[in-house]
Design an enzyme around this catalytic site. Structure first.
Site, PDB file in Angstrom:
ATOM      1  N   ASP A  24     -18.739 -22.100  36.889  1.00  0.00           N
ATOM      2  CA  ASP A  24     -19.915 -21.285  36.553  1.00  0.00           C
ATOM      3  C   ASP A  24     -20.788 -21.006  37.776  1.00  0.00           C
ATOM      4  O   ASP A  24     -20.875 -21.836  38.684  1.00  0.00           O
ATOM      5  CB  ASP A  24     -20.730 -21.993  35.459  1.00  0.00           C
ATOM      6  CG  ASP A  24     -21.682 -21.034  34.761  1.00  0.00           C
ATOM      7  OD1 ASP A  24     -21.432 -19.816  34.773  1.00  0.00           O
ATOM      8  OD2 ASP A  24     -22.682 -21.515  34.197  1.00  0.00           O
ATOM      9  N   ASN A  72     -16.559 -14.717  26.539  1.00  0.00           N
ATOM     10  CA  ASN A  72     -16.771 -13.850  27.712  1.00  0.00           C
ATOM     11  C   ASN A  72     -16.375 -12.391  27.467  1.00  0.00           C
ATOM     12  O   ASN A  72     -16.726 -11.512  28.249  1.00  0.00           O
ATOM     13  CB  ASN A  72     -16.037 -14.400  28.952  1.00  0.00           C
ATOM     14  CG  ASN A  72     -16.680 -15.630  29.538  1.00  0.00           C
ATOM     15  OD1 ASN A  72     -16.012 -16.517  30.066  1.00  0.00           O
ATOM     16  ND2 ASN A  72     -18.018 -15.722  29.454  1.00  0.00           N
TER      17      ASN A  72
HETATM   18  C1  IPE Z   1     -18.666 -20.795  30.677  1.00  0.00           C
HETATM   19  O1  IPE Z   1     -19.510 -20.047  31.476  1.00  0.00           O
HETATM   20  C2  IPE Z   1     -17.346 -20.106  30.553  1.00  0.00           C
HETATM   21  C3  IPE Z   1     -16.559 -20.065  31.785  1.00  0.00           C
HETATM   22  C4  IPE Z   1     -16.908 -20.589  32.918  1.00  0.00           C
HETATM   23  C5  IPE Z   1     -15.295 -19.409  31.659  1.00  0.00           C
HETATM   24  P1  IPE Z   1     -20.504 -18.968  30.835  1.00  0.00           P
HETATM   25  O2  IPE Z   1     -21.327 -18.433  31.944  1.00  0.00           O
HETATM   26  O3  IPE Z   1     -19.759 -17.984  30.035  1.00  0.00           O
HETATM   27  O4  IPE Z   1     -21.341 -19.890  29.846  1.00  0.00           O
HETATM   28  P2  IPE Z   1     -22.793 -19.695  29.244  1.00  0.00           P
HETATM   29  O5  IPE Z   1     -22.892 -18.278  28.759  1.00  0.00           O
HETATM   30  O6  IPE Z   1     -23.761 -19.966  30.332  1.00  0.00           O
HETATM   31  O7  IPE Z   1     -22.874 -20.728  28.161  1.00  0.00           O
HETATM   32  C1  IPE Z   2     -18.422 -17.950  35.743  1.00  0.00           C
HETATM   33  O1  IPE Z   2     -19.449 -17.360  36.439  1.00  0.00           O
HETATM   34  C2  IPE Z   2     -17.230 -17.023  35.574  1.00  0.00           C
HETATM   35  C3  IPE Z   2     -16.980 -16.623  34.186  1.00  0.00           C
HETATM   36  C4  IPE Z   2     -17.622 -17.063  33.136  1.00  0.00           C
HETATM   37  C5  IPE Z   2     -15.921 -15.637  33.983  1.00  0.00           C
HETATM   38  P1  IPE Z   2     -20.509 -16.457  35.701  1.00  0.00           P
HETATM   39  O2  IPE Z   2     -20.030 -15.036  35.717  1.00  0.00           O
HETATM   40  O3  IPE Z   2     -20.846 -17.000  34.369  1.00  0.00           O
HETATM   41  O4  IPE Z   2     -21.751 -16.600  36.669  1.00  0.00           O
HETATM   42  P2  IPE Z   2     -23.276 -16.691  36.263  1.00  0.00           P
HETATM   43  O5  IPE Z   2     -23.409 -17.813  35.295  1.00  0.00           O
HETATM   44  O6  IPE Z   2     -23.643 -15.363  35.650  1.00  0.00           O
HETATM   45  O7  IPE Z   2     -23.979 -16.940  37.547  1.00  0.00           O
HETATM   46 MG    MG Z   3     -22.251 -18.266  33.651  1.00  0.00          MG
END
Ligand code: IPE
Ligand code: IPE
Ligand code: MG
Length: 246
Positions: A24, A72
């Site tokens: 994340d 996602n």
């Molecule tokens: C969790 O990250 C899912 C992945 C890393 C694939 P998200 O960014 O989607 O999670 P939330 O929305 O902060 O819970």
């Molecule tokens: C994790 O990074 C990757 C996926 C969930 C696909 P994010 O895209 O959630 O990054 P933030 O949380 O917006 O910074």
């Molecule tokens: Mg995220």
């Protein structure tokens, strides 16, 4: 267990057999640099490569990463498309090096709705993986903990009706219906990116995992940060519902 003891950058730590990571912070990493979110995902893919190699080198047996959740899909179509493209490229490159490095790779999740090219690559990685033993990288793709438990329950029910399963279901028996069948539960779950939640990741498997949270954004995550997580894990007192010795 001697085989699990390794020297990491933090001294003599017990290296977990299985580490899980919620990847994340890619989007925020990009935003901080005035770049599109996609650039964060590309940087995150490079970090995964580095950390997977490091895990293999220090004797971790399984590394499971959360790359794309069932939730996602609610992101803007452009972002989803670019993540799928990146995964496609990543898997193609991985296929080229898995044979050389003897790495096993497994995709966990509902892959049935992924593109034909992604599905073909997943099949190929499975085929190559079946030839090797040793380090295994698990990539959770279109993965949701609840969806995983639900599909396991449905498959078990079907087997029960067809007389292929016993009504006396055990925890181990149920685990064999999960995407993670045959993989031991992670001892350590790491979440970079500052959030302190599980976001539908490995709900069954993390029943007794130690959690390590850090504000470091995933693309900035280093082997030293992993050493810190492992050192902290080594200091934890895992009681599993029992009482402390001594
Ligand atoms: C969790 O990250 C899912 C992945 C890393 C694939 P998200 O960014 O989607 O999670 P939330 O929305 O902060 O819970
Ligand atoms: C994790 O990074 C990757 C996926 C969930 C696909 P994010 O895209 O959630 O990054 P933030 O949380 O917006 O910074
Ligand atoms: Mg995220």
């Amino acid at each position: 267990m001697a085989a699990l003891e390794h020297i990491t950058g933090e001294g003599n730590s017990t290296v977990p057999r299985h580490i899980a990571i919620i990847l994340d912070g890619n989007g925020r990493w990009a935003k901080k640099r005035g770049l599109p979110r996609t650039a964060g995902h590309a940087a995150g893919a490079e970090t995964f490569r580095r950390i997977a190699t490091y895990c293999k080198n220090i004797g971790v047996n399984y590394l499971t990463v959360y790359a794309f959740s069932t939730e996602n899909w609610s992101r803007p179509e452009e972002e989803v498309k670019s993540i799928m493209k990146l995964l496609d490229r990543y898997l193609r490159e991985a296929i080229a090096t898995m044979e050389r490095d003897h790495i096993r790779m497994k995709i966990l999740g509902d892959v049935s709705i992924l593109s034909p090219s992604l599905r073909a690559e997943i099949e190929e990685t499975n085929r190559i993986s079946s030839r090797y033993e040793g380090f295994q990288a698990n990539i959770c793709l279109n993965y949701g903990g609840r969806a995983e438990i639900l599909q396991a329950a449905k498959r078990y029910a079907r087997d029960l009706v067809e007389g292929k399963a016993s009504a006396d279901l055990t925890e181990d028996g149920f685990s064999s219906y999960l995407y993670s069948a045959g993989i031991p539960d992670p001892e350590l779950l790491i979440r970079p990116g500052g959030e302190k939640r599980i976001s539908n990741f490995l709900l069954w498997q993390c029943a007794y995992s130690e959690f390590y949270f850090t504000d470091v954004l995933w693309p900035d995550f280093t082997p030293e940060e992993l050493d810190r997580a492992i050192a902290e894990f080594s200091r934890r007192d895992r009681r599993f519902g029992g009482v402390k010795n001594g």
